[in-house]
Design a protein around this motif. Structure first.
Motif, PDB file in Angstrom:
ATOM      1  N   LEU A  56       0.811  -1.215   0.000  1.00  0.00           N
ATOM      2  CA  LEU A  56       0.000   0.000   0.000  1.00  0.00           C
ATOM      3  C   LEU A  56       0.848   1.271   0.000  1.00  0.00           C
ATOM      4  N   SER A  57       2.152   1.113   0.207  1.00  0.00           N
ATOM      5  CA  SER A  57       3.043   2.273   0.238  1.00  0.00           C
ATOM      6  C   SER A  57       3.371   2.712  -1.183  1.00  0.00           C
ATOM      7  N   HIS A  58       3.295   4.001  -1.403  1.00  0.00           N
ATOM      8  CA  HIS A  58       3.616   4.552  -2.718  1.00  0.00           C
ATOM      9  C   HIS A  58       4.828   5.474  -2.628  1.00  0.00           C
ATOM     10  N   VAL A  59       5.708   5.178  -1.693  1.00  0.00           N
ATOM     11  CA  VAL A  59       6.916   5.981  -1.527  1.00  0.00           C
ATOM     12  C   VAL A  59       7.907   5.583  -2.609  1.00  0.00           C
ATOM     13  N   GLY A  60       8.393   6.576  -3.334  1.00  0.00           N
ATOM     14  CA  GLY A  60       9.377   6.324  -4.374  1.00  0.00           C
ATOM     15  C   GLY A  60      10.715   6.959  -4.024  1.00  0.00           C
ATOM     16  N   LEU A  61      11.747   6.494  -4.693  1.00  0.00           N
ATOM     17  CA  LEU A  61      13.088   7.034  -4.461  1.00  0.00           C
ATOM     18  C   LEU A  61      13.148   8.517  -4.815  1.00  0.00           C
ATOM     19  N   ASN A  62      12.393   8.927  -5.830  1.00  0.00           N
ATOM     20  CA  ASN A  62      12.385  10.348  -6.193  1.00  0.00           C
ATOM     21  C   ASN A  62      11.870  11.211  -5.043  1.00  0.00           C
ATOM     22  N   ARG A  63      10.896  10.720  -4.299  1.00  0.00           N
ATOM     23  CA  ARG A  63      10.401  11.469  -3.131  1.00  0.00           C
ATOM     24  C   ARG A  63      11.502  11.594  -2.090  1.00  0.00           C
ATOM     25  N   GLU A  64      12.224  10.511  -1.841  1.00  0.00           N
ATOM     26  CA  GLU A  64      13.307  10.554  -0.861  1.00  0.00           C
ATOM     27  C   GLU A  64      14.383  11.549  -1.303  1.00  0.00           C
ATOM     28  N   ILE A  65      14.692  11.550  -2.581  1.00  0.00           N
ATOM     29  CA  ILE A  65      15.694  12.480  -3.102  1.00  0.00           C
ATOM     30  C   ILE A  65      15.227  13.917  -2.924  1.00  0.00           C
ATOM     31  N   ARG A  66      13.968  14.187  -3.260  1.00  0.00           N
ATOM     32  CA  ARG A  66      13.423  15.554  -3.095  1.00  0.00           C
ATOM     33  C   ARG A  66      13.472  16.004  -1.640  1.00  0.00           C
ATOM     34  N   GLU A  67      13.077  15.110  -0.716  1.00  0.00           N
ATOM     35  CA  GLU A  67      13.056  15.482   0.699  1.00  0.00           C
ATOM     36  C   GLU A  67      14.467  15.652   1.260  1.00  0.00           C
ATOM     37  N   ALA A  68      15.409  14.835   0.805  1.00  0.00           N
ATOM     38  CA  ALA A  68      16.803  15.006   1.238  1.00  0.00           C
ATOM     39  C   ALA A  68      17.361  16.317   0.696  1.00  0.00           C
ATOM     40  N   ALA A  69      17.020  16.653  -0.549  1.00  0.00           N
ATOM     41  CA  ALA A  69      17.462  17.920  -1.135  1.00  0.00           C
ATOM     42  C   ALA A  69      16.870  19.098  -0.359  1.00  0.00           C
ATOM     43  N   TRP A  70      15.601  18.958   0.079  1.00  0.00           N
ATOM     44  CA  TRP A  70      14.978  20.010   0.881  1.00  0.00           C
ATOM     45  C   TRP A  70      15.754  20.207   2.193  1.00  0.00           C
ATOM     46  N   LEU A  71      16.126  19.102   2.837  1.00  0.00           N
ATOM     47  CA  LEU A  71      16.890  19.187   4.080  1.00  0.00           C
ATOM     48  C   LEU A  71      18.234  19.874   3.845  1.00  0.00           C
ATOM     49  N   MET A  72      18.932  19.480   2.771  1.00  0.00           N
ATOM     50  CA  MET A  72      20.228  20.098   2.473  1.00  0.00           C
ATOM     51  C   MET A  72      20.064  21.590   2.203  1.00  0.00           C
ATOM     52  N   SER A  73      19.007  21.953   1.498  1.00  0.00           N
ATOM     53  CA  SER A  73      18.742  23.355   1.213  1.00  0.00           C
ATOM     54  C   SER A  73      18.430  24.125   2.499  1.00  0.00           C
ATOM     55  N   ALA A  74      17.651  23.509   3.391  1.00  0.00           N
ATOM     56  CA  ALA A  74      17.332  24.161   4.672  1.00  0.00           C
ATOM     57  C   ALA A  74      18.604  24.427   5.474  1.00  0.00           C
ATOM     58  N   LEU A  75      19.515  23.460   5.492  1.00  0.00           N
ATOM     59  CA  LEU A  75      20.788  23.648   6.209  1.00  0.00           C
ATOM     60  C   LEU A  75      21.609  24.750   5.546  1.00  0.00           C
ATOM     61  N   ASP A  76      21.600  24.774   4.223  1.00  0.00           N
ATOM     62  CA  ASP A  76      22.336  25.795   3.482  1.00  0.00           C
ATOM     63  C   ASP A  76      21.782  27.185   3.774  1.00  0.00           C
ATOM     64  N   GLN A  77      20.458  27.305   3.805  1.00  0.00           N
ATOM     65  CA  GLN A  77      19.830  28.602   4.053  1.00  0.00           C
ATOM     66  C   GLN A  77      20.097  29.126   5.460  1.00  0.00           C
ATOM     67  N   MET A  78      20.432  28.231   6.378  1.00  0.00           N
ATOM     68  CA  MET A  78      20.773  28.654   7.739  1.00  0.00           C
ATOM     69  C   MET A  78      22.176  29.240   7.809  1.00  0.00           C
ATOM     70  N   GLY A  79      22.908  29.147   6.717  1.00  0.00           N
ATOM     71  CA  GLY A  79      24.272  29.666   6.698  1.00  0.00           C
ATOM     72  C   GLY A  79      25.287  28.717   7.318  1.00  0.00           C
ATOM     73  N   ILE A  80      24.935  27.464   7.434  1.00  0.00           N
ATOM     74  CA  ILE A  80      25.875  26.475   7.980  1.00  0.00           C
ATOM     75  C   ILE A  80      27.020  26.306   6.991  1.00  0.00           C
ATOM     76  N   LYS A  81      28.225  26.542   7.453  1.00  0.00           N
ATOM     77  CA  LYS A  81      29.389  26.610   6.572  1.00  0.00           C
ATOM     78  C   LYS A  81      29.811  25.253   6.013  1.00  0.00           C
ATOM     79  N   ASP A  82      29.753  24.232   6.833  1.00  0.00           N
ATOM     80  CA  ASP A  82      30.240  22.916   6.432  1.00  0.00           C
ATOM     81  C   ASP A  82      29.176  21.873   6.715  1.00  0.00           C
ATOM     82  N   ARG A  83      28.967  21.000   5.758  1.00  0.00           N
ATOM     83  CA  ARG A  83      28.030  19.894   5.925  1.00  0.00           C
ATOM     84  C   ARG A  83      28.701  18.629   5.414  1.00  0.00           C
ATOM     85  N   TRP A  84      28.685  17.592   6.231  1.00  0.00           N
ATOM     86  CA  TRP A  84      29.270  16.307   5.844  1.00  0.00           C
ATOM     87  C   TRP A  84      28.209  15.224   5.990  1.00  0.00           C
TER      88      TRP A  84
END
Length: 135
Positions: A56-84
């Motif tokens: 019944l789950s319709h979770v796709g890899l593209n959704r995971e990629i979009r949400e991970a990109a959103w998280l990376m963007s949120a960290l970037d917008q906070m001005g965090i200098k380094d992300r590993w």
């Protein structure tokens, strides 16, 4: 010079607890760390798991990629200098898929496509690597 770093792990996108992640991001905005280490299993990579999946789950890899990109963007917008991003066993599913372990070549998404979508740099998703900003 002393620097403040934050460590986040086991977010398990797309199964993250959104209210908790929102609180963590609010805390990071107040803390203003120099850097963030994403300590594995940031994504679940559910669609490419070898485990039995909920039909019944319709979770796709593209959704995971979009949400991970959103998280990376949120960290970037906070001005965090380094992300590993230190890949965990869930990100290792991407590596195995990209290298043809356990699946047909035509069924795989290119590792470079995944890294690009998530804002990850480096040669392997599963190795310790610096994350680039969006775009």
């Amino acid at each position: 010079m002393l620097q403040t770093w934050a460590v986040l792990g086991d977010i398990q996108i797309p199964w993250q607890d959104k209210p908790v992640l929102d609180l963590v991001l609010a805390f990071l905005r107040d803390l203003k760390p120099y850097g963030v280490i994403l300590n594995g299993d940031v994504t679940d990579c559910y669609p490419i798991s070898e485990f039995t999946k909920n039909p019944l789950s319709h979770v796709g890899l593209n959704r995971e990629i979009r949400e991970a990109a959103w998280l990376m963007s949120a960290l970037d917008q906070m001005g965090i200098k380094d992300r590993w991003w230190l890949g965990g066993n869930h990100e290792d599913r991407l590596r195995r898929r990209a290298h043809g372990e356990g699946s047909a070549r035509s069924d795989r998404m290119g590792l470079e496509d995944v890294r690009s979508g998530m804002g990850i740099g480096g040669d392997e998703v599963v190795e310790f690597q610096k994350c680039r900003g969006p775009g």
